[in-house]
Write a protein that holds these residues in place. Sequence first.
Motif, short mmCIF file in Angstrom:
data_model
loop_
_atom_site.label_atom_id
_atom_site.label_comp_id
_atom_site.label_asym_id
_atom_site.label_seq_id
_atom_site.Cartn_x
_atom_site.Cartn_y
_atom_site.Cartn_z
N LYS A 185 -16.79 -12.97 -27.25
CA LYS A 185 -16.39 -12.49 -28.57
C LYS A 185 -14.87 -12.37 -28.65
CE LYS A 185 -17.02 -8.65 -31.77
NZ LYS A 185 -17.65 -7.36 -32.01
N ARG A 186 -14.27 -11.85 -27.60
CA ARG A 186 -12.81 -11.70 -27.56
C ARG A 186 -12.12 -13.06 -27.64
NH1 ARG A 186 -9.25 -9.52 -22.44
NH2 ARG A 186 -7.24 -9.73 -23.44
N ALA A 187 -12.60 -14.03 -26.86
CA ALA A 187 -12.00 -15.36 -26.84
C ALA A 187 -12.12 -16.05 -28.19
CB ALA A 187 -12.65 -16.21 -25.75
N ILE A 188 -13.31 -16.06 -28.75
CA ILE A 188 -13.54 -16.76 -30.02
C ILE A 188 -12.79 -16.06 -31.15
CG2 ILE A 188 -15.30 -17.45 -31.70
CD1 ILE A 188 -17.22 -17.70 -29.20
N ASN A 189 -12.81 -14.74 -31.16
CA ASN A 189 -12.08 -13.97 -32.16
C ASN A 189 -10.59 -14.33 -32.12
OD1 ASN A 189 -12.26 -11.61 -34.15
ND2 ASN A 189 -10.60 -10.97 -32.80
N ASN A 190 -10.02 -14.40 -30.92
CA ASN A 190 -8.61 -14.73 -30.78
C ASN A 190 -8.31 -16.12 -31.36
OD1 ASN A 190 -6.39 -16.19 -29.04
ND2 ASN A 190 -5.88 -14.02 -29.11
N LEU A 191 -9.17 -17.09 -31.06
CA LEU A 191 -8.95 -18.45 -31.53
C LEU A 191 -9.08 -18.55 -33.05
CD1 LEU A 191 -10.91 -20.18 -28.66
CD2 LEU A 191 -8.42 -20.23 -28.99
N VAL A 192 -10.05 -17.84 -33.63
CA VAL A 192 -10.22 -17.86 -35.08
C VAL A 192 -9.03 -17.16 -35.75
CG1 VAL A 192 -11.65 -17.06 -37.01
CG2 VAL A 192 -12.74 -18.02 -34.96
N GLU A 193 -8.61 -16.02 -35.21
CA GLU A 193 -7.46 -15.31 -35.77
C GLU A 193 -6.19 -16.16 -35.68
OE1 GLU A 193 -7.41 -11.38 -33.95
OE2 GLU A 193 -8.19 -10.58 -35.84
N ASN A 194 -6.01 -16.88 -34.56
CA ASN A 194 -4.85 -17.78 -34.45
C ASN A 194 -4.87 -18.84 -35.53
OD1 ASN A 194 -3.66 -16.55 -32.26
ND2 ASN A 194 -4.20 -18.13 -30.79
N ALA A 195 -6.03 -19.43 -35.77
CA ALA A 195 -6.14 -20.47 -36.80
C ALA A 195 -5.76 -19.90 -38.16
CB ALA A 195 -7.55 -21.04 -36.83
N GLU A 196 -6.22 -18.71 -38.46
CA GLU A 196 -5.93 -18.09 -39.75
C GLU A 196 -4.45 -17.68 -39.82
OE1 GLU A 196 -5.48 -15.50 -43.03
OE2 GLU A 196 -5.20 -14.84 -40.97
N LYS A 197 -3.91 -17.19 -38.71
CA LYS A 197 -2.53 -16.71 -38.69
C LYS A 197 -1.54 -17.87 -38.85
CE LYS A 197 -1.46 -14.05 -35.17
NZ LYS A 197 -0.96 -13.54 -33.88
N TYR A 198 -1.74 -18.94 -38.10
CA TYR A 198 -0.80 -20.05 -38.11
C TYR A 198 -1.17 -21.13 -39.12
CZ TYR A 198 0.92 -17.89 -33.86
OH TYR A 198 1.43 -17.00 -32.95
N GLY A 199 -2.43 -21.22 -39.48
CA GLY A 199 -2.88 -22.26 -40.40
C GLY A 199 -3.33 -21.73 -41.75
N HIS A 200 -3.25 -20.40 -41.95
CA HIS A 200 -3.56 -19.74 -43.23
C HIS A 200 -5.03 -19.81 -43.64
CE1 HIS A 200 0.73 -19.48 -43.31
NE2 HIS A 200 0.83 -20.80 -43.29
N SER A 201 -5.87 -20.41 -42.82
CA SER A 201 -7.31 -20.41 -43.06
C SER A 201 -7.98 -20.92 -41.78
CB SER A 201 -7.70 -21.31 -44.24
OG SER A 201 -7.46 -22.67 -43.91
#
Length: 147
Positions: A44-60
């Motif tokens: 959960k921690r790993a996937i959450n981090n990757l999804v948040e990175n996508a949203e943070k740097y890619g805006h979605s």
Amino acid sequence: PMELFDLNALVETLCDNLADTGKSITFTTECDRLPFKGRMLALKRAINNLVENAEKYGHSAQVSLAKKNTSIIITITDQGPGIPDEALEKVFEPFFRVDPARSPEVSGTGLGMAVAREIIQGEGGDIILSNNKTKGLTVTISLPTKY
């Protein structure tokens, strides 16, 4: 600890929770249930981090989950600037940041990708990054099916 859980439900709930906070995240799946035995909180921690990175740097973030033969594939796609080809593997090194000067408003320590890869590899899987043809980045997580 290792435990049996529904990986599909974990990823869907994680995406729904982030979307509920106003983040632009969508989730699609081909699976109803996907039993998986592993370290649920770590995944959960790993996937959450990757999804948040996508949203943070890619805006979605567009997240999808599918079962292919003996693998589970989780794909996270964004529409951001991507990562220079020479840095696609370097981002998994601890404390590496692509270009902190380019985006000073985006905070981070450079540990998230290293931790995510370590967790995924600890489950027998891997993470691969690839730039999209037009723009954005795709993160592909592959995990072995265990059931």
